[in-house]
Design a protein around this motif. Structure first.
Motif, mmCIF file in Angstrom:
data_model
loop_
_atom_site.group_PDB
_atom_site.id
_atom_site.type_symbol
_atom_site.label_atom_id
_atom_site.label_comp_id
_atom_site.label_asym_id
_atom_site.label_seq_id
_atom_site.Cartn_x
_atom_site.Cartn_y
_atom_site.Cartn_z
ATOM 1 N N ALA A 49 18.026 80.570 28.320
ATOM 2 C CA ALA A 49 19.423 80.957 28.131
ATOM 3 C C ALA A 49 20.347 80.032 28.920
ATOM 4 N N THR A 50 19.977 79.715 30.140
ATOM 5 C CA THR A 50 20.775 78.819 30.964
ATOM 6 C C THR A 50 20.839 77.427 30.345
ATOM 7 N N ALA A 51 19.714 76.937 29.848
ATOM 8 C CA ALA A 51 19.680 75.614 29.225
ATOM 9 C C ALA A 51 20.553 75.577 27.974
ATOM 10 N N ALA A 52 20.532 76.631 27.178
ATOM 11 C CA ALA A 52 21.344 76.678 25.963
ATOM 12 C C ALA A 52 22.830 76.708 26.312
ATOM 13 N N TYR A 53 23.211 77.477 27.317
ATOM 14 C CA TYR A 53 24.613 77.530 27.759
ATOM 15 C C TYR A 53 25.065 76.152 28.226
ATOM 16 N N ASN A 54 24.240 75.502 29.013
ATOM 17 C CA ASN A 54 24.592 74.177 29.532
ATOM 18 C C ASN A 54 24.710 73.143 28.418
ATOM 19 N N ARG A 55 23.848 73.232 27.404
ATOM 20 C CA ARG A 55 23.939 72.313 26.261
ATOM 21 C C ARG A 55 25.254 72.504 25.522
ATOM 22 N N GLY A 56 25.617 73.740 25.257
ATOM 23 C CA GLY A 56 26.872 74.030 24.573
ATOM 24 C C GLY A 56 28.078 73.601 25.386
ATOM 25 N N TYR A 57 28.010 73.818 26.694
ATOM 26 C CA TYR A 57 29.118 73.449 27.577
ATOM 27 C C TYR A 57 29.284 71.936 27.611
ATOM 28 N N ALA A 58 28.189 71.215 27.769
ATOM 29 C CA ALA A 58 28.253 69.747 27.853
ATOM 30 C C ALA A 58 28.727 69.134 26.539
ATOM 31 N N ALA A 59 28.363 69.731 25.417
ATOM 32 C CA ALA A 59 28.750 69.179 24.120
ATOM 33 C C ALA A 59 30.249 69.330 23.866
#
Length: 70
Positions: A49-59
């Protein structure tokens, strides 16, 4: 996993979009909603979940870079 990966990525995008617009209230609300979603997950899904949030945030985050003139 209770929530989908796309839901976590969407929360990251919402937080980044709000910060791009300098709207800290909406950004903190999106981050808080993510943390509430994340607390419901099991220990193994917590990392995903943390990795998915970070991917969306960085994109979605636009950080201006300084252009030096010569």
């Amino acid at each position: 996993m209770l929530n989908t990966i796309e839901a976590y990525e969407e929360q990251g995008r919402m937080a980044a979009t709000a910060r791009n617009k300098r709207d800290e209230g909406s950004a903190s609300a999106a981050a808080d909603h993510f943390r509430r979603m994340q607390r419901l997950e099991k220990e193994g899904d917590y990392q995903a979940a943390t990795a998915a949030y970070n991917r969306g945030y960085a994109a979605a985050r636009n950080v201006p870079s300084v252009a030096y003139y010569r």
